[in-house]
Design an enzyme around this catalytic site. Sequence first.
Site, PDB file in Angstrom:
ATOM      1  N   HIS A 254      77.221  -8.634  34.623  1.00 52.26           N
ATOM      2  CA  HIS A 254      77.851  -9.750  34.348  1.00 52.26           C
ATOM      3  C   HIS A 254      77.071 -10.822  33.769  1.00 52.26           C
ATOM      4  O   HIS A 254      77.524 -11.305  32.571  1.00 52.26           O
ATOM      5  CB  HIS A 254      78.569 -10.053  35.602  1.00 52.26           C
ATOM      6  N   GLU A 255      75.836 -11.237  34.313  1.00 52.45           N
ATOM      7  CA  GLU A 255      75.086 -12.415  34.029  1.00 52.45           C
ATOM      8  C   GLU A 255      74.443 -11.878  32.427  1.00 52.45           C
ATOM      9  O   GLU A 255      74.252 -12.717  31.553  1.00 52.45           O
ATOM     10  CB  GLU A 255      74.153 -12.746  34.844  1.00 52.45           C
ATOM     11  N   HIS A 258      76.514 -12.881  29.574  1.00 52.41           N
ATOM     12  CA  HIS A 258      76.317 -14.394  29.379  1.00 52.41           C
ATOM     13  C   HIS A 258      75.245 -14.254  28.595  1.00 52.41           C
ATOM     14  O   HIS A 258      74.967 -15.071  27.490  1.00 52.41           O
ATOM     15  CB  HIS A 258      76.305 -15.075  30.368  1.00 52.41           C
ATOM     16  N   GLU A 284      82.899 -15.679  29.307  1.00 53.99           N
ATOM     17  CA  GLU A 284      83.567 -15.128  30.469  1.00 53.99           C
ATOM     18  C   GLU A 284      84.087 -13.855  29.885  1.00 53.99           C
ATOM     19  O   GLU A 284      83.948 -12.623  30.471  1.00 53.99           O
ATOM     20  CB  GLU A 284      84.614 -15.919  31.250  1.00 53.99           C
TER      21      GLU A 284
END
Length: 489
Positions: A254-255, A258, A284
């Site tokens: 997830h990170e 980003h 997101e």
Amino acid sequence: MAAYEDLMAFERETQALAQVAGRLGWDQETMMPRDAGPQRGEEMAAMEGVLHARRTDPRVADWLEAAEPVGEVEAAQLHHIKRSYTRASKVPAKLAAQIARVTSEAQGTWAAAREVDDFATFAPVLREVVALKREEGAALSAGGDVYDAMLDDYEPGATAAELAAMFDALRPGLVALRSAVLDAPAPPELQGEFDEGAQMKLSRQIAKVFGYDMAMGRVDKAVHPFSSGSGLDVRITTRTSQSDPFNCIFSTIHEVGHAAYEQGIDRRYLLTPLGGGVSMGVHESQSRIYENQIGRSRAFTGWLYGQMRDAFGDFGIADEDTFYACVNRVQNGYIRTEADEVQYNLHVLLRFDLERALIARDLEVEDLEGAWNERFEADFGVAVDRASNGVLQDVHWSVGLFGYFPTYSLGNVYAGCLNEAMRAAVPDLDSALAEGNTAPATDWLRENVQRHGGLYAPRDLIGQANGATPSEAPLLRYLDKKFRGIYGI
């Protein structure tokens, strides 16, 4: 071009200082000594004072008036600078510094309160944060909707009413799918203990698989995973649980989504307003499509299964298909960041409604824990057992990020749109993912989304990539097909 060039030189210095302030925040969450919080609060306030003075410098207005854009890029740079100047000029410098000071200290108070499950020790500073953010929102809105003014910080052009309508369209499909899934036999749940050092090693390996450039980044541990920085210095954090390696693995992916966005922006935009993600909803979309549509896909989890066996040995899951179902297991839980795809947005909608009520003064801080617990039990059918599983689980309100939560669900909507377009453009994607090769997906996202940075407005950017106006329909189609397939319903 002289005015434009002078303005951009000034802006690059402002952007550089903002990156330094961001690094102070990264240090606070990862390496700062435990008792350094009060001093860090003063440091953050001082930095915010400098930044606010630069963002409201009268010369910026003069340069903006004199500058004449000669192309699309220059026009976009001026648009962002004017927007920032207009917003910053509405907020008194003293208030901006006070918010920075209080939120820096509140973050430490939140972490301590979360550790002992005591909302009462956090409530006084949260009350102060809410009061300051209400004051800031009132200044920004200039008589308009205060929450919309806050939301505009994270998703320019969006309104709470528009998002509420989108979420209202999402909710029935999510609730119906959840009901059907939870009535079906559940896949096996991961059992056992998984060495936390091995989890971190595997996470760093997976970060590289997803294209994260470790020469310009690093992976550390924090209470709440996050990504920080832009351009040539983009850092991520994750967390470990001995009983749940998926928490670490998918938080990392997830990170990385980003971070890959920030690393993928055209280098010509470095340290300019175009050199960062255009909105948190678009941000997101990258983190969620990396984590879910790519990372939790049948093809990629087949490869991940082998990596898990290499790292941890036999962990009780018999084959790749069972592992895929295990990774995507739907079950009630308290924690938003650990929620399955079916229920994740229901966690966000709860927060969206509560924070709107807080800002509108329909809910006060002293009643927040009770309101949270009541809403959670109504939405999920489970009573909250402790504050760290409820109102204290997220860092966002402690640091004043009101208006941020709805961008998580908006990002899921955007990710659904992008996934349909990406799958159409890369029809053999699964064959690459099955070999642990994410490049066809990440290259498509870099070309169609990431490299543009702040060049286009959020919905325009997603619309160009998707070929249609963004809507919740693609996300609902994706979730329905995936989970009805896994659960045989």
